[in-house]
Design a protein around this motif. Structure first.
Motif, PDB file in Angstrom:
ATOM      1  N   PRO A 172       0.805  -1.240   0.000  1.00 56.61           N
ATOM      2  CA  PRO A 172       0.000   0.000   0.000  1.00 56.61           C
ATOM      3  C   PRO A 172       0.832   1.281   0.000  1.00 56.61           C
ATOM      4  O   PRO A 172       0.316   2.321  -0.414  1.00 56.61           O
ATOM      5  CB  PRO A 172      -0.828  -0.124   1.291  1.00 56.61           C
ATOM      6  N   GLN A 173       2.080   1.220   0.433  1.00 59.16           N
ATOM      7  CA  GLN A 173       2.900   2.429   0.472  1.00 59.16           C
ATOM      8  C   GLN A 173       3.566   2.667  -0.886  1.00 59.16           C
ATOM      9  O   GLN A 173       4.166   1.759  -1.468  1.00 59.16           O
ATOM     10  CB  GLN A 173       3.960   2.322   1.562  1.00 59.16           C
ATOM     11  N   VAL A 174       3.457   3.900  -1.361  1.00 56.95           N
ATOM     12  CA  VAL A 174       4.009   4.254  -2.670  1.00 56.95           C
ATOM     13  C   VAL A 174       5.530   4.102  -2.693  1.00 56.95           C
ATOM     14  O   VAL A 174       6.108   3.626  -3.684  1.00 56.95           O
ATOM     15  CB  VAL A 174       3.597   5.699  -3.041  1.00 56.95           C
ATOM     16  N   GLU A 175       6.196   4.508  -1.611  1.00 58.18           N
ATOM     17  CA  GLU A 175       7.656   4.435  -1.574  1.00 58.18           C
ATOM     18  C   GLU A 175       8.151   3.006  -1.737  1.00 58.18           C
ATOM     19  O   GLU A 175       9.161   2.758  -2.407  1.00 58.18           O
ATOM     20  CB  GLU A 175       8.186   5.032  -0.266  1.00 58.18           C
ATOM     21  N   GLN A 215       6.616   0.592  -3.333  1.00 58.10           N
ATOM     22  CA  GLN A 215       6.420   0.206  -4.734  1.00 58.10           C
ATOM     23  C   GLN A 215       7.495   0.830  -5.637  1.00 58.10           C
ATOM     24  O   GLN A 215       7.989   0.174  -6.564  1.00 58.10           O
ATOM     25  CB  GLN A 215       5.035   0.626  -5.197  1.00 58.10           C
ATOM     26  N   LEU A 216       7.852   2.071  -5.365  1.00 52.46           N
ATOM     27  CA  LEU A 216       8.885   2.725  -6.168  1.00 52.46           C
ATOM     28  C   LEU A 216      10.226   2.016  -6.018  1.00 52.46           C
ATOM     29  O   LEU A 216      10.958   1.821  -7.009  1.00 52.46           O
ATOM     30  CB  LEU A 216       9.012   4.194  -5.761  1.00 52.46           C
ATOM     31  N   GLN A 217      10.574   1.624  -4.798  1.00 58.39           N
ATOM     32  CA  GLN A 217      11.817   0.898  -4.584  1.00 58.39           C
ATOM     33  C   GLN A 217      11.787  -0.461  -5.261  1.00 58.39           C
ATOM     34  O   GLN A 217      12.801  -0.921  -5.819  1.00 58.39           O
ATOM     35  CB  GLN A 217      12.078   0.750  -3.083  1.00 58.39           C
ATOM     36  N   ALA A 218      10.625  -1.101  -5.238  1.00 68.09           N
ATOM     37  CA  ALA A 218      10.497  -2.399  -5.907  1.00 68.09           C
ATOM     38  C   ALA A 218      10.663  -2.255  -7.415  1.00 68.09           C
ATOM     39  O   ALA A 218      11.289  -3.106  -8.065  1.00 68.09           O
ATOM     40  CB  ALA A 218       9.148  -3.022  -5.571  1.00 68.09           C
ATOM     41  N   ILE A 219      10.130  -1.195  -7.989  1.00 70.84           N
ATOM     42  CA  ILE A 219      10.281  -0.959  -9.434  1.00 70.84           C
ATOM     43  C   ILE A 219      11.751  -0.803  -9.791  1.00 70.84           C
ATOM     44  O   ILE A 219      12.239  -1.391 -10.768  1.00 70.84           O
ATOM     45  CB  ILE A 219       9.471   0.281  -9.860  1.00 70.84           C
ATOM     46  N   ASP A 220      12.481  -0.010  -9.007  1.00 68.77           N
ATOM     47  CA  ASP A 220      13.907   0.188  -9.283  1.00 68.77           C
ATOM     48  C   ASP A 220      14.673  -1.134  -9.186  1.00 68.77           C
ATOM     49  O   ASP A 220      15.520  -1.439 -10.042  1.00 68.77           O
ATOM     50  CB  ASP A 220      14.498   1.205  -8.306  1.00 68.77           C
ATOM     51  N   ALA A 221      14.400  -1.903  -8.151  1.00 61.87           N
ATOM     52  CA  ALA A 221      15.115  -3.167  -7.965  1.00 61.87           C
ATOM     53  C   ALA A 221      14.775  -4.171  -9.067  1.00 61.87           C
ATOM     54  O   ALA A 221      15.654  -4.882  -9.578  1.00 61.87           O
ATOM     55  CB  ALA A 221      14.786  -3.748  -6.591  1.00 61.87           C
ATOM     56  N   LEU A 222      13.512  -4.233  -9.467  1.00 56.61           N
ATOM     57  CA  LEU A 222      13.121  -5.164 -10.530  1.00 56.61           C
ATOM     58  C   LEU A 222      13.696  -4.753 -11.874  1.00 56.61           C
ATOM     59  O   LEU A 222      14.042  -5.611 -12.696  1.00 56.61           O
ATOM     60  CB  LEU A 222      11.590  -5.246 -10.598  1.00 56.61           C
ATOM     61  N   LEU A 223      13.803  -3.456 -12.097  1.00 56.57           N
ATOM     62  CA  LEU A 223      14.453  -3.002 -13.327  1.00 56.57           C
ATOM     63  C   LEU A 223      15.906  -3.466 -13.377  1.00 56.57           C
ATOM     64  O   LEU A 223      16.413  -3.875 -14.427  1.00 56.57           O
ATOM     65  CB  LEU A 223      14.397  -1.472 -13.412  1.00 56.57           C
ATOM     66  N   ARG A 224      16.584  -3.387 -12.233  1.00 63.74           N
ATOM     67  CA  ARG A 224      17.976  -3.825 -12.173  1.00 63.74           C
ATOM     68  C   ARG A 224      18.074  -5.329 -12.416  1.00 63.74           C
ATOM     69  O   ARG A 224      18.954  -5.797 -13.145  1.00 63.74           O
ATOM     70  CB  ARG A 224      18.562  -3.455 -10.816  1.00 63.74           C
ATOM     71  N   MET A 225      17.168  -6.089 -11.810  1.00 63.48           N
ATOM     72  CA  MET A 225      17.170  -7.537 -12.032  1.00 63.48           C
ATOM     73  C   MET A 225      16.862  -7.863 -13.492  1.00 63.48           C
ATOM     74  O   MET A 225      17.454  -8.781 -14.075  1.00 63.48           O
ATOM     75  CB  MET A 225      16.151  -8.205 -11.111  1.00 63.48           C
ATOM     76  N   HIS A 226      15.938  -7.113 -14.076  1.00 65.41           N
ATOM     77  CA  HIS A 226      15.598  -7.329 -15.489  1.00 65.41           C
ATOM     78  C   HIS A 226      16.806  -7.039 -16.371  1.00 65.41           C
ATOM     79  O   HIS A 226      17.098  -7.788 -17.317  1.00 65.41           O
ATOM     80  CB  HIS A 226      14.427  -6.427 -15.863  1.00 65.41           C
ATOM     81  N   ARG A 227      17.530  -5.981 -16.057  1.00 64.11           N
ATOM     82  CA  ARG A 227      18.724  -5.627 -16.839  1.00 64.11           C
ATOM     83  C   ARG A 227      19.791  -6.703 -16.734  1.00 64.11           C
ATOM     84  O   ARG A 227      20.461  -7.030 -17.726  1.00 64.11           O
ATOM     85  CB  ARG A 227      19.270  -4.295 -16.338  1.00 64.11           C
ATOM     86  N   VAL A 279      -0.432   0.307 -14.287  1.00 65.62           N
ATOM     87  CA  VAL A 279      -0.259   1.548 -13.524  1.00 65.62           C
ATOM     88  C   VAL A 279      -0.174   2.747 -14.464  1.00 65.62           C
ATOM     89  O   VAL A 279      -0.770   3.803 -14.214  1.00 65.62           O
ATOM     90  CB  VAL A 279       1.005   1.451 -12.643  1.00 65.62           C
ATOM     91  N   ALA A 280       0.564   2.609 -15.565  1.00 58.91           N
ATOM     92  CA  ALA A 280       0.737   3.729 -16.494  1.00 58.91           C
ATOM     93  C   ALA A 280      -0.577   4.139 -17.138  1.00 58.91           C
ATOM     94  O   ALA A 280      -0.790   5.327 -17.441  1.00 58.91           O
ATOM     95  CB  ALA A 280       1.763   3.360 -17.567  1.00 58.91           C
ATOM     96  N   SER A 323      -4.156   5.864 -10.484  1.00 62.93           N
ATOM     97  CA  SER A 323      -2.929   5.490  -9.794  1.00 62.93           C
ATOM     98  C   SER A 323      -2.159   6.736  -9.355  1.00 62.93           C
ATOM     99  O   SER A 323      -2.394   7.845  -9.850  1.00 62.93           O
ATOM    100  CB  SER A 323      -2.042   4.625 -10.704  1.00 62.93           C
ATOM    101  N   HIS A 324      -1.261   6.543  -8.417  1.00 62.88           N
ATOM    102  CA  HIS A 324      -0.497   7.669  -7.885  1.00 62.88           C
ATOM    103  C   HIS A 324       0.364   8.291  -8.980  1.00 62.88           C
ATOM    104  O   HIS A 324       0.919   7.594  -9.833  1.00 62.88           O
ATOM    105  CB  HIS A 324       0.378   7.190  -6.724  1.00 62.88           C
ATOM    106  N   ARG A 325       0.455   9.613  -8.947  1.00 57.01           N
ATOM    107  CA  ARG A 325       1.196  10.330  -9.997  1.00 57.01           C
ATOM    108  C   ARG A 325       2.650   9.867 -10.096  1.00 57.01           C
ATOM    109  O   ARG A 325       3.180   9.658 -11.192  1.00 57.01           O
ATOM    110  CB  ARG A 325       1.144  11.826  -9.715  1.00 57.01           C
ATOM    111  N   ARG A 326       3.299   9.688  -8.957  1.00 59.30           N
ATOM    112  CA  ARG A 326       4.693   9.264  -8.982  1.00 59.30           C
ATOM    113  C   ARG A 326       4.839   7.841  -9.507  1.00 59.30           C
ATOM    114  O   ARG A 326       5.813   7.523 -10.210  1.00 59.30           O
ATOM    115  CB  ARG A 326       5.286   9.369  -7.576  1.00 59.30           C
ATOM    116  N   LEU A 327       3.870   7.005  -9.185  1.00 55.81           N
ATOM    117  CA  LEU A 327       3.918   5.636  -9.704  1.00 55.81           C
ATOM    118  C   LEU A 327       3.724   5.609 -11.210  1.00 55.81           C
ATOM    119  O   LEU A 327       4.375   4.835 -11.922  1.00 55.81           O
ATOM    120  CB  LEU A 327       2.856   4.779  -9.014  1.00 55.81           C
ATOM    121  N   ARG A 328       2.816   6.450 -11.718  1.00 61.27           N
ATOM    122  CA  ARG A 328       2.608   6.503 -13.172  1.00 61.27           C
ATOM    123  C   ARG A 328       3.881   6.946 -13.880  1.00 61.27           C
ATOM    124  O   ARG A 328       4.279   6.368 -14.896  1.00 61.27           O
ATOM    125  CB  ARG A 328       1.458   7.454 -13.521  1.00 61.27           C
TER     126      ARG A 328
END
Length: 241
Positions: free
Chosen positions: A79-82, A84-96, A115-116, A121-126
């Protein structure tokens, strides 16, 4: 015959020899050397730290514990946006680094696309989702997000650039309509014009570009971009306005 008195020591003899040698040098060519040359001897320019030493740099290596991908996928639903944002960054690194399983990649991209395209959805998440989709080259998801009209100007510019770079012409009509919309923010109109120029679609908007260049009311950034687009379409030749 035995000589009486003190005998000269070897050290005294060495001193006498050095004294004679000094007298010879002073009386020789060195005595005629210019005083300036004697007072200013040549300087030896040697500085071992004049250039940066070639020090090998250690590369950064990421280690992903077993099961970390699944935990990060689950963190996308936190539920916390922060978080989710950290998870996106980490998953991007794993994907790379190709450390994410095929199922994990699919779920990650589905989450980003949802989300996009979701105006609720939250503006920062989009914005983060659009940035991630652009890095993954997910052009169809980006095109869908553009059509929803839910993106902020910064995210719109990121999506436009990624789609134009990929040569995706799907949003061409959307870009044309946005450029003609004088009520739209200048940034998104400029992004649309640059995207159309990148995919070589200036022909349909050539008349509009002429109007922008000659208009005194149009923003200067749009006028310059329109002039550049017309010049590029004309093969770099002078355009008659």
């Amino acid at each position: 015959m035995r000589q009486c008195g003190p005998q000269p020591s070897p050290r005294r003899g060495l001193v006498l020899c050095l004294g004679l040698l000094a007298a010879m040098l002073v009386g020789g060519d060195w005595a005629d050397a210019p005083a300036a040359a004697m007072d200013n001897p040549p300087k030896i320019d040697f500085n071992p730290m004049a250039t940066d030493p070639a020090v090998p740099q250690r590369g950064q290596v990421w280690v992903y514990p077993q099961g970390s991908g699944q935990l990060l996928i689950e963190a996308l639903e936190h539920p916390q946006v922060e978080v989710q944002l950290q998870a996106i960054d980490a998953l991007l690194r794993m994907h790379r680094d190709e450390a994410l399983s095929a199922g994990g990649r699919e779920r990650f991209e589905q989450y980003l696309a949802a989300v996009a395209a979701d105006a609720a959805s939250h503006r920062r998440l989009r914005s983060a989702a659009v940035e991630a989709l652009s890095k993954l080259g997910a052009v169809e998801a980006l095109a869908t997000a553009l059509r929803t009209g839910a993106l902020e100007p910064v995210a719109v510019a990121v999506a436009d650039e990624a789609l134009a770079r990929a040569g995706h012409e799907g949003p061409a009509e959307l870009w044309q309509a946005r450029l003609a919309d004088t009520a739209a923010p200048v940034r998104v109109r400029l992004s649309a014009l640059e995207a159309l120029a990148a995919i070589d679609r200036i022909g349909p908007i050539e008349a509009e570009c002429h109007d922008l260049v000659t208009s005194d009311d149009a923003p200067i950034t749009l006028r310059l971009a329109a002039a550049e687009a017309l010049a590029t379409a004309a093969g770099g030749q002078v355009v008659s306005l």
